[in-house]
Design a protein around this motif. Sequence first.
Motif, mmCIF file in Angstrom:
data_model
loop_
_atom_site.group_PDB
_atom_site.id
_atom_site.type_symbol
_atom_site.label_atom_id
_atom_site.label_comp_id
_atom_site.label_asym_id
_atom_site.label_seq_id
_atom_site.Cartn_x
_atom_site.Cartn_y
_atom_site.Cartn_z
ATOM 1 N N TYR A 1 36.724 5.423 -29.399
ATOM 2 C CA TYR A 1 36.046 6.329 -28.462
ATOM 3 C C TYR A 1 36.976 6.675 -27.300
ATOM 4 N N GLU A 2 37.646 5.666 -26.752
ATOM 5 C CA GLU A 2 38.543 5.913 -25.621
ATOM 6 C C GLU A 2 39.713 6.804 -26.032
ATOM 7 N N PHE A 3 40.226 6.604 -27.253
ATOM 8 C CA PHE A 3 41.282 7.488 -27.739
ATOM 9 C C PHE A 3 40.767 8.919 -27.869
ATOM 10 N N LEU A 4 39.578 9.078 -28.449
ATOM 11 C CA LEU A 4 39.029 10.420 -28.642
ATOM 12 C C LEU A 4 38.808 11.129 -27.313
ATOM 13 N N ARG A 5 38.359 10.402 -26.316
ATOM 14 C CA ARG A 5 38.175 11.016 -24.992
ATOM 15 C C ARG A 5 39.488 11.579 -24.473
ATOM 16 N N LEU A 6 40.550 10.790 -24.582
ATOM 17 C CA LEU A 6 41.859 11.241 -24.125
ATOM 18 C C LEU A 6 42.354 12.409 -24.973
ATOM 19 N N PHE A 7 42.186 12.297 -26.284
ATOM 20 C CA PHE A 7 42.628 13.349 -27.199
ATOM 21 C C PHE A 7 41.897 14.661 -26.921
ATOM 22 N N LEU A 8 40.583 14.595 -26.733
ATOM 23 C CA LEU A 8 39.801 15.805 -26.475
ATOM 24 C C LEU A 8 40.189 16.437 -25.140
ATOM 25 N N GLU A 9 40.502 15.598 -24.166
ATOM 26 C CA GLU A 9 40.913 16.129 -22.867
ATOM 27 C C GLU A 9 42.239 16.880 -22.983
ATOM 28 N N VAL A 10 43.185 16.284 -23.708
ATOM 29 C CA VAL A 10 44.498 16.917 -23.858
ATOM 30 C C VAL A 10 44.417 18.153 -24.758
ATOM 31 N N ALA A 11 43.608 18.067 -25.813
ATOM 32 C CA ALA A 11 43.556 19.149 -26.801
ATOM 33 C C ALA A 11 42.757 20.358 -26.328
ATOM 34 N N PHE A 12 41.721 20.129 -25.509
ATOM 35 C CA PHE A 12 40.834 21.236 -25.148
ATOM 36 C C PHE A 12 40.720 21.460 -23.640
ATOM 37 N N ASP A 13 40.516 20.391 -22.891
ATOM 38 C CA ASP A 13 40.280 20.552 -21.454
ATOM 39 C C ASP A 13 41.554 20.944 -20.712
ATOM 40 N N LEU A 14 42.650 20.269 -21.016
ATOM 41 C CA LEU A 14 43.903 20.557 -20.316
ATOM 42 C C LEU A 14 44.387 21.990 -20.552
ATOM 43 N N PRO A 15 44.404 22.501 -21.794
ATOM 44 C CA PRO A 15 44.802 23.902 -21.990
ATOM 45 C C PRO A 15 43.912 24.879 -21.227
ATOM 46 N N ALA A 16 42.615 24.581 -21.149
ATOM 47 C CA ALA A 16 41.705 25.464 -20.412
ATOM 48 C C ALA A 16 42.049 25.469 -18.924
ATOM 49 N N LYS A 17 42.409 24.304 -18.387
ATOM 50 C CA LYS A 17 42.779 24.231 -16.973
ATOM 51 C C LYS A 17 44.096 24.956 -16.710
ATOM 52 N N ILE A 18 45.052 24.800 -17.624
ATOM 53 C CA ILE A 18 46.332 25.495 -17.472
ATOM 54 C C ILE A 18 46.122 27.003 -17.509
ATOM 55 N N LYS A 19 45.276 27.462 -18.417
ATOM 56 C CA LYS A 19 44.974 28.888 -18.521
ATOM 57 C C LYS A 19 44.345 29.404 -17.232
ATOM 58 N N ALA A 20 43.457 28.609 -16.644
ATOM 59 C CA ALA A 20 42.801 29.018 -15.401
ATOM 60 C C ALA A 20 43.807 29.106 -14.255
ATOM 61 N N VAL A 21 44.747 28.161 -14.203
ATOM 62 C CA VAL A 21 45.770 28.179 -13.155
ATOM 63 C C VAL A 21 46.659 29.413 -13.305
ATOM 64 N N LYS A 22 47.052 29.717 -14.537
ATOM 65 C CA LYS A 22 47.894 30.890 -14.772
ATOM 66 C C LYS A 22 47.166 32.174 -14.390
ATOM 67 N N ALA A 23 45.881 32.244 -14.720
ATOM 68 C CA ALA A 23 45.104 33.431 -14.366
ATOM 69 C C ALA A 23 45.008 33.579 -12.855
ATOM 70 N N HIS A 24 44.855 32.459 -12.169
ATOM 71 C CA HIS A 24 44.776 32.490 -10.705
ATOM 72 C C HIS A 24 46.097 32.975 -10.107
ATOM 73 N N LYS A 25 47.207 32.479 -10.634
ATOM 74 C CA LYS A 25 48.518 32.883 -10.124
ATOM 75 C C LYS A 25 48.777 34.364 -10.392
ATOM 76 N N THR A 26 48.317 34.850 -11.548
ATOM 77 C CA THR A 26 48.495 36.264 -11.871
ATOM 78 C C THR A 26 47.724 37.145 -10.894
ATOM 79 N N ARG A 27 46.494 36.726 -10.594
ATOM 80 C CA ARG A 27 45.690 37.503 -9.640
ATOM 81 C C ARG A 27 46.330 37.509 -8.264
#
Length: 241
Positions: free
Chosen positions: A203-229
Amino acid sequence: MSLSFRLVCPHCKEPTRAPAEAFYRWWPDENDDGNASPDSIASAAVASYCPECEGLISLLVSGKDRILRPIMSEEVTDADWGHFQADLVLSDTAPKTGDVSFSKAIPSSIRKVLPALAEDVARRRNPVGSLNLCRSILEAALRELEVDGDLGGNTPIIKRIESLRTRGLITATVAEWAHEIRLDGNRSTHELVGDPQLALAYYEFLRLFLEVAFDLPAKIKAVKAHKTRKSKPIPGRTGGF
């Protein structure tokens, strides 16, 4: 007082053992005459906290009246506390464990089953079901990471893992963990055996994996969009302030 209760912290989402700091209210199961039979079940409120994040938690525990009554009367010696651990059951928490939320970047089919899995592994219950669910979550996540679903819906999980690894979409370390979850998930299904500690680790591995696989890319995308604006010139402005 050396009592503690396994749970998922509603604040930091970590599986932990919350210590019982103080029993501050109880609800005895009394008859109309105000008496309770020795085997009747009573409940008590317990002040606690998460050792991981130090967030405050209130626990509702239940047990036989003859166990809770001396606790509430402060008649228990330090040497006797260990005898009460197996006799008390965690019934609820405030905030509720069910209030734990996971990033909306995680696919909804996975996100909606994570709280139940988290609570099961924290309380060391249903390890067979937990291992099966870990395997199912892993397979669903791998399917989401595929490019345009190119492997097809009936592709065995072992081929999904190796396909994503060879294309660099997951690392060799993640692939190794994925194979372990796959094998132990299969074993728990066919042999109906499960290790609670193993379920917690997965479970602890999956939490970390899901964060890196889905949450982190979404946050990076949001930061890039903010910088573009921020970098776009304001219409009509040609010079400085």
